[in-house]
Design a protein around this motif. Structure first.
Motif, PDB file in Angstrom:
ATOM      1  N   ALA A  13      -2.580  10.539   0.529  1.00  0.00           N
ATOM      2  CA  ALA A  13      -1.857   9.412   0.253  1.00  0.00           C
ATOM      3  C   ALA A  13      -2.567   8.316  -0.518  1.00  0.00           C
ATOM      4  CB  ALA A  13      -1.529   8.407   1.632  1.00  0.00           C
ATOM      5  N   VAL A  14      -3.731   8.880  -1.156  1.00  0.00           N
ATOM      6  CA  VAL A  14      -4.326   8.035  -2.244  1.00  0.00           C
ATOM      7  C   VAL A  14      -3.595   7.693  -3.180  1.00  0.00           C
ATOM      8  CG1 VAL A  14      -6.341   7.875  -3.804  1.00  0.00           C
ATOM      9  CG2 VAL A  14      -6.889   9.016  -1.416  1.00  0.00           C
ATOM     10  N   GLY A  15      -3.509   6.360  -3.810  1.00  0.00           N
ATOM     11  CA  GLY A  15      -2.508   5.793  -4.471  1.00  0.00           C
ATOM     12  C   GLY A  15      -1.215   5.253  -4.093  1.00  0.00           C
ATOM     13  N   THR A  16      -0.895   5.506  -2.708  1.00  0.00           N
ATOM     14  CA  THR A  16       0.244   5.130  -2.216  1.00  0.00           C
ATOM     15  C   THR A  16       0.322   3.500  -1.899  1.00  0.00           C
ATOM     16  OG1 THR A  16       0.507   7.262  -1.191  1.00  0.00           O
ATOM     17  CG2 THR A  16       1.708   5.190  -0.103  1.00  0.00           C
ATOM     18  N   ASP A  17       1.299   3.058  -2.651  1.00  0.00           N
ATOM     19  CA  ASP A  17       1.662   1.550  -2.320  1.00  0.00           C
ATOM     20  C   ASP A  17       2.358   1.314  -0.765  1.00  0.00           C
ATOM     21  OD1 ASP A  17       2.592  -1.177  -1.996  1.00  0.00           O
ATOM     22  OD2 ASP A  17       3.550  -1.070  -3.961  1.00  0.00           O
ATOM     23  N   LEU A  18       1.487   0.594  -0.100  1.00  0.00           N
ATOM     24  CA  LEU A  18       2.057   0.447   1.360  1.00  0.00           C
ATOM     25  C   LEU A  18       2.911  -0.723   1.518  1.00  0.00           C
ATOM     26  CD1 LEU A  18      -1.306   0.849   3.356  1.00  0.00           C
ATOM     27  CD2 LEU A  18       0.577   2.798   2.705  1.00  0.00           C
ATOM     28  N   GLY A  19       3.327  -1.427   0.173  1.00  0.00           N
ATOM     29  CA  GLY A  19       4.345  -2.489   0.302  1.00  0.00           C
ATOM     30  C   GLY A  19       3.776  -4.074   0.938  1.00  0.00           C
ATOM     31  N   ALA A  20       4.626  -4.738   1.550  1.00  0.00           N
ATOM     32  CA  ALA A  20       4.163  -6.118   1.924  1.00  0.00           C
ATOM     33  C   ALA A  20       4.511  -6.130   3.317  1.00  0.00           C
ATOM     34  CB  ALA A  20       5.072  -7.181   0.943  1.00  0.00           C
ATOM     35  N   SER A  21       3.761  -7.050   3.950  1.00  0.00           N
ATOM     36  CA  SER A  21       3.880  -7.529   5.230  1.00  0.00           C
ATOM     37  C   SER A  21       4.899  -8.166   5.337  1.00  0.00           C
ATOM     38  CB  SER A  21       2.597  -7.907   5.845  1.00  0.00           C
ATOM     39  OG  SER A  21       2.244  -9.199   5.380  1.00  0.00           O
ATOM     40  N   ASP A  22       5.130  -8.921   6.699  1.00  0.00           N
ATOM     41  CA  ASP A  22       5.813  -9.906   6.910  1.00  0.00           C
ATOM     42  C   ASP A  22       5.111 -11.266   6.548  1.00  0.00           C
ATOM     43  OD1 ASP A  22       8.013  -8.416   8.182  1.00  0.00           O
ATOM     44  OD2 ASP A  22       7.157  -8.616  10.136  1.00  0.00           O
ATOM     45  N   PHE A  73      -1.671  -8.190   8.703  1.00  0.00           N
ATOM     46  CA  PHE A  73      -1.057  -7.529   7.915  1.00  0.00           C
ATOM     47  C   PHE A  73      -0.993  -6.188   7.899  1.00  0.00           C
ATOM     48  CE2 PHE A  73      -2.325 -11.344   4.963  1.00  0.00           C
ATOM     49  CZ  PHE A  73      -1.490 -12.199   5.443  1.00  0.00           C
ATOM     50  N   PHE A  74      -2.163  -5.559   8.293  1.00  0.00           N
ATOM     51  CA  PHE A  74      -2.193  -3.997   8.238  1.00  0.00           C
ATOM     52  C   PHE A  74      -1.352  -3.613   9.532  1.00  0.00           C
ATOM     53  CE2 PHE A  74      -6.633  -4.353   6.428  1.00  0.00           C
ATOM     54  CZ  PHE A  74      -6.417  -4.483   5.308  1.00  0.00           C
ATOM     55  N   ASP A  75      -1.083  -4.335  10.610  1.00  0.00           N
ATOM     56  CA  ASP A  75      -0.378  -3.981  11.656  1.00  0.00           C
ATOM     57  C   ASP A  75       1.283  -3.772  11.219  1.00  0.00           C
ATOM     58  OD1 ASP A  75      -2.129  -4.049  13.646  1.00  0.00           O
ATOM     59  OD2 ASP A  75      -1.501  -5.995  14.426  1.00  0.00           O
ATOM     60  N   ASP A  76       1.774  -4.454  10.187  1.00  0.00           N
ATOM     61  CA  ASP A  76       2.909  -4.284   9.462  1.00  0.00           C
ATOM     62  C   ASP A  76       2.879  -2.973   8.629  1.00  0.00           C
ATOM     63  OD1 ASP A  76       3.959  -6.595  10.785  1.00  0.00           O
ATOM     64  OD2 ASP A  76       3.921  -7.978   9.069  1.00  0.00           O
ATOM     65  N   LEU A  77       1.756  -2.805   7.963  1.00  0.00           N
ATOM     66  CA  LEU A  77       1.753  -1.862   6.658  1.00  0.00           C
ATOM     67  C   LEU A  77       1.230  -0.250   7.054  1.00  0.00           C
ATOM     68  CD1 LEU A  77       0.085  -4.471   4.247  1.00  0.00           C
ATOM     69  CD2 LEU A  77       2.179  -3.621   4.469  1.00  0.00           C
ATOM     70  N   ILE A  78       0.615  -0.060   7.805  1.00  0.00           N
ATOM     71  CA  ILE A  78       0.023   1.063   8.117  1.00  0.00           C
ATOM     72  C   ILE A  78      -0.110   1.514   9.589  1.00  0.00           C
ATOM     73  CG2 ILE A  78      -2.345   0.374   7.779  1.00  0.00           C
ATOM     74  CD1 ILE A  78      -3.014   3.225   6.435  1.00  0.00           C
ATOM     75  N   VAL A 100      -4.949 -21.748  -0.228  1.00  0.00           N
ATOM     76  CA  VAL A 100      -3.805 -21.879   0.663  1.00  0.00           C
ATOM     77  C   VAL A 100      -3.558 -23.077   1.468  1.00  0.00           C
ATOM     78  CG1 VAL A 100      -2.563 -20.753   2.602  1.00  0.00           C
ATOM     79  CG2 VAL A 100      -4.062 -19.384   1.227  1.00  0.00           C
ATOM     80  N   PRO A 101      -2.251 -23.830   0.822  1.00  0.00           N
ATOM     81  CA  PRO A 101      -2.082 -25.240   1.380  1.00  0.00           C
ATOM     82  C   PRO A 101      -1.628 -24.952   2.934  1.00  0.00           C
ATOM     83  CG  PRO A 101      -0.745 -24.725  -0.875  1.00  0.00           C
ATOM     84  CD  PRO A 101      -1.525 -23.536  -0.224  1.00  0.00           C
ATOM     85  N   GLY A 102      -2.039 -25.915   3.471  1.00  0.00           N
ATOM     86  CA  GLY A 102      -1.681 -26.102   4.858  1.00  0.00           C
ATOM     87  C   GLY A 102      -0.193 -26.118   4.982  1.00  0.00           C
ATOM     88  N   GLY A 103       0.601 -25.404   6.061  1.00  0.00           N
ATOM     89  CA  GLY A 103       1.957 -25.111   5.826  1.00  0.00           C
ATOM     90  C   GLY A 103       2.619 -23.979   5.233  1.00  0.00           C
ATOM     91  N   ALA A 104       1.687 -23.381   4.210  1.00  0.00           N
ATOM     92  CA  ALA A 104       2.239 -22.368   3.437  1.00  0.00           C
ATOM     93  C   ALA A 104       2.602 -20.913   4.003  1.00  0.00           C
ATOM     94  CB  ALA A 104       1.287 -22.123   2.403  1.00  0.00           C
ATOM     95  N   ARG A 105       3.031 -20.373   3.535  1.00  0.00           N
ATOM     96  CA  ARG A 105       3.300 -18.780   4.284  1.00  0.00           C
ATOM     97  C   ARG A 105       2.556 -17.943   3.318  1.00  0.00           C
ATOM     98  NH1 ARG A 105       8.920 -16.974   4.808  1.00  0.00           N
ATOM     99  NH2 ARG A 105       8.919 -17.417   2.523  1.00  0.00           N
ATOM    100  N   VAL A 106       1.963 -16.796   4.146  1.00  0.00           N
ATOM    101  CA  VAL A 106       1.189 -15.855   3.190  1.00  0.00           C
ATOM    102  C   VAL A 106       1.558 -14.421   3.757  1.00  0.00           C
ATOM    103  CG1 VAL A 106      -0.815 -17.118   2.835  1.00  0.00           C
ATOM    104  CG2 VAL A 106      -0.805 -15.882   4.702  1.00  0.00           C
ATOM    105  N   ARG A 107       1.493 -13.425   2.885  1.00  0.00           N
ATOM    106  CA  ARG A 107       1.665 -11.994   3.140  1.00  0.00           C
ATOM    107  C   ARG A 107       0.959 -11.132   2.613  1.00  0.00           C
ATOM    108  NH1 ARG A 107       7.783 -10.427   0.919  1.00  0.00           N
ATOM    109  NH2 ARG A 107       7.066 -10.962  -1.269  1.00  0.00           N
ATOM    110  N   GLY A 108       0.435 -10.088   2.810  1.00  0.00           N
ATOM    111  CA  GLY A 108      -0.321  -8.934   2.295  1.00  0.00           C
ATOM    112  C   GLY A 108       0.446  -7.956   1.859  1.00  0.00           C
ATOM    113  N   HIS A 109      -0.116  -7.399   0.662  1.00  0.00           N
ATOM    114  CA  HIS A 109       0.250  -6.344  -0.070  1.00  0.00           C
ATOM    115  C   HIS A 109      -0.988  -5.185  -0.187  1.00  0.00           C
ATOM    116  CE1 HIS A 109       3.887  -7.932  -2.235  1.00  0.00           C
ATOM    117  NE2 HIS A 109       3.263  -9.075  -1.779  1.00  0.00           N
ATOM    118  N   ALA A 110      -0.754  -3.863   0.117  1.00  0.00           N
ATOM    119  CA  ALA A 110      -1.890  -2.918   0.066  1.00  0.00           C
ATOM    120  C   ALA A 110      -1.824  -1.700  -0.563  1.00  0.00           C
ATOM    121  CB  ALA A 110      -2.387  -2.782   1.683  1.00  0.00           C
TER     122      ALA A 110
END
Length: 151
Positions: A13-22, A73-78, A100-110
């Motif tokens: 899977a090397v090079g595989t894009d795992l997408g974005a988390s919630d 994030f990894f719980d959503d991705l792999i 990251v401003p307080g109240g903002a939303r974040v997500r991870g890409h891997a």
């Protein structure tokens, strides 16, 4: 979510894009709780009134709070099946390019950067970029290392 049923699948899977988390909301309560846990109570994080006059126009999350969300994030991705243990081995090249401003939303890409054999399993490097719904550039970029063991 990418599901790997064997270490051989993971090796290929090397090079595989795992997408974005919630998305995850970084509320002021989350920031305050993190400050209490780490005893890092700098005003830029926990004092909204003072932070409003600060360099970011309001409170911002701790960089380490953002970093700690990688596990979420990894719980959503792999998922790697048929292993006896999965352990966090550490991080390489961590940067916080934007707050990251307080109240903002974040997500991870891997993306799977590498998979190396180790005694009893493999070590996987994931290149991670954390985006924020209120920032033009990533708020965290890192290489996360995990070990998946079969013995």
């Amino acid at each position: 979510m990418a599901v790997f049923t064997s270490l051989d699948e993971l090796r290929s899977a090397v090079g595989t894009d795992l997408g974005a988390s919630d998305w995850v909301t970084v509320s002021q309560n989350r920031i305050d709780t993190f400050a209490d846990c780490t005893e890092d109570r700098q005003w830029i994080h926990i004092d909204p009134v003072r932070a409003a006059d600060g360099p970011f126009g309001g409170p911002i999350a701790h960089g380490y709070l953002t970093l700690s969300l990688l596990s979420r994030f990894f719980d959503d991705l792999i998922r790697v099946e048929n292993v006896t243990a999965a352990v966090n081995y550490g991080l390489d090249r961590v940067r916080f390019p934007s707050p990251v401003p307080g109240g903002a939303r974040v997500r991870g890409h891997a993306r799977v950067a590498s998979v190396a054999d180790i005694p009893g399993g493999v070590q996987v490097a994931l290149d991670v970029s954390v985006e924020c719904d209120r920032a033009d550039k990533p708020v965290c970029v890192a290489r996360s290392l995990a070990r998946y063991l079969v013995e």
